[in-house]
Scaffold this motif. Structure first.
Motif, PDB file in Angstrom:
ATOM      1  N   ASP A  37     -22.321  -3.644  43.263  1.00  0.00           N
ATOM      2  CA  ASP A  37     -23.534  -3.025  42.551  1.00  0.00           C
ATOM      3  C   ASP A  37     -23.476  -3.123  41.008  1.00  0.00           C
ATOM      4  O   ASP A  37     -24.662  -2.702  40.720  1.00  0.00           O
ATOM      5  CB  ASP A  37     -24.312  -2.609  43.428  1.00  0.00           C
ATOM      6  N   ASP A  38     -22.421  -2.317  40.418  1.00  0.00           N
ATOM      7  CA  ASP A  38     -22.499  -1.965  39.511  1.00  0.00           C
ATOM      8  C   ASP A  38     -22.263  -2.884  37.901  1.00  0.00           C
ATOM      9  O   ASP A  38     -21.705  -3.858  38.282  1.00  0.00           O
ATOM     10  CB  ASP A  38     -21.159  -0.925  38.685  1.00  0.00           C
ATOM     11  N   VAL A  39     -22.541  -2.667  36.352  1.00  0.00           N
ATOM     12  CA  VAL A  39     -22.134  -3.248  35.735  1.00  0.00           C
ATOM     13  C   VAL A  39     -21.760  -3.036  34.834  1.00  0.00           C
ATOM     14  O   VAL A  39     -22.082  -2.286  34.450  1.00  0.00           O
ATOM     15  CB  VAL A  39     -23.407  -4.128  34.859  1.00  0.00           C
ATOM     16  N   ALA A  40     -20.116  -3.963  34.668  1.00  0.00           N
ATOM     17  CA  ALA A  40     -19.503  -3.542  33.104  1.00  0.00           C
ATOM     18  C   ALA A  40     -20.479  -4.029  32.210  1.00  0.00           C
ATOM     19  O   ALA A  40     -20.605  -5.193  31.589  1.00  0.00           O
ATOM     20  CB  ALA A  40     -18.012  -3.513  33.740  1.00  0.00           C
ATOM     21  N   PRO A  41     -20.081  -3.198  30.634  1.00  0.00           N
ATOM     22  CA  PRO A  41     -19.714  -3.557  29.937  1.00  0.00           C
ATOM     23  C   PRO A  41     -18.983  -4.562  29.598  1.00  0.00           C
ATOM     24  O   PRO A  41     -18.153  -4.767  29.892  1.00  0.00           O
ATOM     25  CB  PRO A  41     -20.003  -2.640  28.535  1.00  0.00           C
ATOM     26  N   PRO A  42     -19.404  -5.939  28.411  1.00  0.00           N
ATOM     27  CA  PRO A  42     -18.052  -6.628  27.896  1.00  0.00           C
ATOM     28  C   PRO A  42     -17.091  -6.494  27.337  1.00  0.00           C
ATOM     29  O   PRO A  42     -15.677  -6.671  27.717  1.00  0.00           O
ATOM     30  CB  PRO A  42     -18.593  -7.694  27.267  1.00  0.00           C
ATOM     31  N   ASP A  43     -16.206  -5.255  26.545  1.00  0.00           N
ATOM     32  CA  ASP A  43     -15.481  -4.958  26.289  1.00  0.00           C
ATOM     33  C   ASP A  43     -14.541  -3.421  27.373  1.00  0.00           C
ATOM     34  O   ASP A  43     -14.029  -3.009  26.345  1.00  0.00           O
ATOM     35  CB  ASP A  43     -15.787  -4.131  24.935  1.00  0.00           C
ATOM     36  N   ARG A  44     -15.303  -3.735  28.663  1.00  0.00           N
ATOM     37  CA  ARG A  44     -14.240  -2.824  29.169  1.00  0.00           C
ATOM     38  C   ARG A  44     -13.321  -2.471  29.473  1.00  0.00           C
ATOM     39  O   ARG A  44     -12.399  -1.503  29.192  1.00  0.00           O
ATOM     40  CB  ARG A  44     -15.366  -2.089  31.106  1.00  0.00           C
ATOM     41  N   ALA A  45     -12.784  -3.687  29.567  1.00  0.00           N
ATOM     42  CA  ALA A  45     -11.277  -4.033  29.627  1.00  0.00           C
ATOM     43  C   ALA A  45     -10.450  -3.005  28.187  1.00  0.00           C
ATOM     44  O   ALA A  45      -9.328  -2.915  28.219  1.00  0.00           O
ATOM     45  CB  ALA A  45     -10.987  -4.991  30.112  1.00  0.00           C
ATOM     46  N   GLU A  46     -11.231  -4.186  27.511  1.00  0.00           N
ATOM     47  CA  GLU A  46     -10.732  -3.466  26.162  1.00  0.00           C
ATOM     48  C   GLU A  46     -10.135  -2.499  25.415  1.00  0.00           C
ATOM     49  O   GLU A  46      -9.628  -1.186  24.859  1.00  0.00           O
ATOM     50  CB  GLU A  46     -11.276  -4.415  24.642  1.00  0.00           C
ATOM     51  N   VAL A  47     -11.859  -1.563  26.438  1.00  0.00           N
ATOM     52  CA  VAL A  47     -12.043  -0.396  26.276  1.00  0.00           C
ATOM     53  C   VAL A  47     -10.451   0.803  26.270  1.00  0.00           C
ATOM     54  O   VAL A  47     -10.415   1.777  26.441  1.00  0.00           O
ATOM     55  CB  VAL A  47     -13.092   0.442  26.062  1.00  0.00           C
ATOM     56  N   THR A  48     -10.507   0.430  27.749  1.00  0.00           N
ATOM     57  CA  THR A  48      -9.699   1.120  28.966  1.00  0.00           C
ATOM     58  C   THR A  48      -8.374   0.709  28.292  1.00  0.00           C
ATOM     59  O   THR A  48      -7.662   1.529  28.555  1.00  0.00           O
ATOM     60  CB  THR A  48      -9.990   0.259  30.099  1.00  0.00           C
ATOM     61  N   LEU A  49      -8.192  -0.686  28.046  1.00  0.00           N
ATOM     62  CA  LEU A  49      -6.262  -0.929  27.424  1.00  0.00           C
ATOM     63  C   LEU A  49      -6.049  -0.327  26.157  1.00  0.00           C
ATOM     64  O   LEU A  49      -5.061   0.930  26.305  1.00  0.00           O
ATOM     65  CB  LEU A  49      -5.802  -2.567  26.918  1.00  0.00           C
ATOM     66  N   ARG A  50      -6.646   0.637  25.435  1.00  0.00           N
ATOM     67  CA  ARG A  50      -6.401   0.896  23.948  1.00  0.00           C
ATOM     68  C   ARG A  50      -6.339   2.171  24.338  1.00  0.00           C
ATOM     69  O   ARG A  50      -5.820   3.129  24.080  1.00  0.00           O
ATOM     70  CB  ARG A  50      -7.800   1.049  23.312  1.00  0.00           C
ATOM     71  N   TRP A  51      -7.539   3.060  25.153  1.00  0.00           N
ATOM     72  CA  TRP A  51      -7.335   4.333  25.842  1.00  0.00           C
ATOM     73  C   TRP A  51      -6.161   4.540  26.949  1.00  0.00           C
ATOM     74  O   TRP A  51      -4.709   5.613  26.052  1.00  0.00           O
ATOM     75  CB  TRP A  51      -8.034   4.666  27.286  1.00  0.00           C
ATOM     76  N   PHE A  52      -5.622   3.206  27.459  1.00  0.00           N
ATOM     77  CA  PHE A  52      -3.643   4.233  27.684  1.00  0.00           C
ATOM     78  C   PHE A  52      -2.310   3.640  26.912  1.00  0.00           C
ATOM     79  O   PHE A  52      -1.578   4.229  26.509  1.00  0.00           O
ATOM     80  CB  PHE A  52      -3.313   3.333  28.911  1.00  0.00           C
ATOM     81  N   GLU A  53      -3.271   2.984  25.723  1.00  0.00           N
ATOM     82  CA  GLU A  53      -2.096   2.952  24.430  1.00  0.00           C
ATOM     83  C   GLU A  53      -2.455   3.944  23.916  1.00  0.00           C
ATOM     84  O   GLU A  53      -0.985   4.486  22.980  1.00  0.00           O
ATOM     85  CB  GLU A  53      -2.319   1.363  23.680  1.00  0.00           C
ATOM     86  N   GLU A  54      -3.132   4.551  23.405  1.00  0.00           N
ATOM     87  CA  GLU A  54      -3.409   5.778  22.917  1.00  0.00           C
ATOM     88  C   GLU A  54      -3.117   7.050  23.483  1.00  0.00           C
ATOM     89  O   GLU A  54      -2.618   7.836  23.251  1.00  0.00           O
ATOM     90  CB  GLU A  54      -4.786   6.076  22.455  1.00  0.00           C
ATOM     91  N   ASN A  55      -3.156   6.912  24.903  1.00  0.00           N
ATOM     92  CA  ASN A  55      -2.918   8.262  25.637  1.00  0.00           C
ATOM     93  C   ASN A  55      -1.696   7.430  26.704  1.00  0.00           C
ATOM     94  O   ASN A  55      -1.662   7.197  27.942  1.00  0.00           O
ATOM     95  CB  ASN A  55      -3.975   8.423  26.051  1.00  0.00           C
ATOM     96  N   PRO A  56      -0.326   7.299  26.313  1.00  0.00           N
ATOM     97  CA  PRO A  56       0.542   6.692  26.913  1.00  0.00           C
ATOM     98  C   PRO A  56       0.894   7.232  27.871  1.00  0.00           C
ATOM     99  O   PRO A  56       1.259   7.540  29.609  1.00  0.00           O
ATOM    100  CB  PRO A  56       2.007   6.621  26.455  1.00  0.00           C
TER     101      PRO A  56
END
Length: 174
Positions: A37-56
Motif C-alpha cells: 500500500d506504499d509508493v516508492a519514488p523512481p530513484d529509491r533503488a539508486e539512492v539505496t545502493l548509493r548509500w551502501f556504496e558510500e557507507n560500506p
C-alpha cells in the motif's frame, strides 16, 4: 523486468513470514522493504545502493518518509534521525521507524534471523527492529531523500494494533 521475481504464497503467511521468504529468495546483497500500500519514488533503488556504496560498514539504513492518507494526500513528514534508540530499548517506542523505508544487507538480515511472526503486542517490523538493536547492530539514517510515501490504511496490521485515526484520511488533497 527479468530482475524482478514475483512470489505468490498459496496461503496467507503473514507479513513476517512472507518477508522472510523474500529474503531467502533474494539474489541481491541489499533488501529494500516495500509494502503493497506504499509508493516508492523512481530513484529509491539508486539512492539505496548509493548509500551502501558510500557507507560500506552500514548494515541497515532508514530513510525519511511522508505519511499519506487513504486518498494519497500528504499528511506528515518523518525523518529517521528522530529515532531514539535509548527510548526504544527502554520501552519499545519506535519513534518514527517505518519499515517500508528500510534497506539492509541481505546477509545481515539472515544472520539475525529475519522477521519474526506478528504478535498481538507487536508488528513484525517493530519486533525486527527490536531484535536488530538488541543484537548490537546499528540503525543508520540518511535524511537526504525520501524513501517512500507510507500509506496509512484502516485494514493494515499496524492500524489494527494501534488504532485507526480519521484525520489520516481527511487531508486537503482528496
Amino acid at each position: 523486468d527479468s530482475r524482478v521475481t514475483v512470489i505468490h504464497n498459496s496461503e496467507n503467511q503473514g507479513a513476517g513470514r512472507s518477508r522472510n521468504i523474500g529474503i531467502k529468495c533474494a539474489k541481491a546483497p541489499i533488501i529494500c522493504v516495500m509494502d503493497d500500500d506504499d509508493v516508492a519514488p523512481p530513484d529509491r533503488a539508486e539512492v539505496t545502493l548509493r548509500w551502501f556504496e558510500e557507507n560500506p560498514e552500514s548494515e541497515l539504513v532508514q530513510f525519511p518518509y511522508i505519511r499519506i492518507g487513504y486518498f494519497g494526500e500528504h499528511l506528515k513528514q518523518f525523518h529517521g534521525s528522530q529515532f531514539d534508540e535509548k527510548a526504544f530499548k527502554e520501552n519499545g517506542t519506535p519513534n518514527y521507524f517505518s519499515n517500508p523505508t528500510v534497506a539492509f544487507k541481505t546477509a545481515s538480515g539472515i544472520a539475525m534471523g529475519g522477521y519474526p511472526p506478528e504478535t498481538k503486542e507487536m508488528t513484525d517490523d517493530i519486533q525486527f527492529l527490536k531484535n536488530w538493536v538488541e543484537s548490537g547492530r546499528k540503525v543508520d539514517f540518511d535524511n537526504r531523500a525520501f524513501a517512500n510515501l507510507h500509506r496509512v490504511m484502516p485494514s493494515s496490521i499496524m492500524q489494527k494494533q494501534r488504532g485507526w485515526r480519521a484525520e489520516w484520511v481527511t487531508g486537503a488533497a482528496r
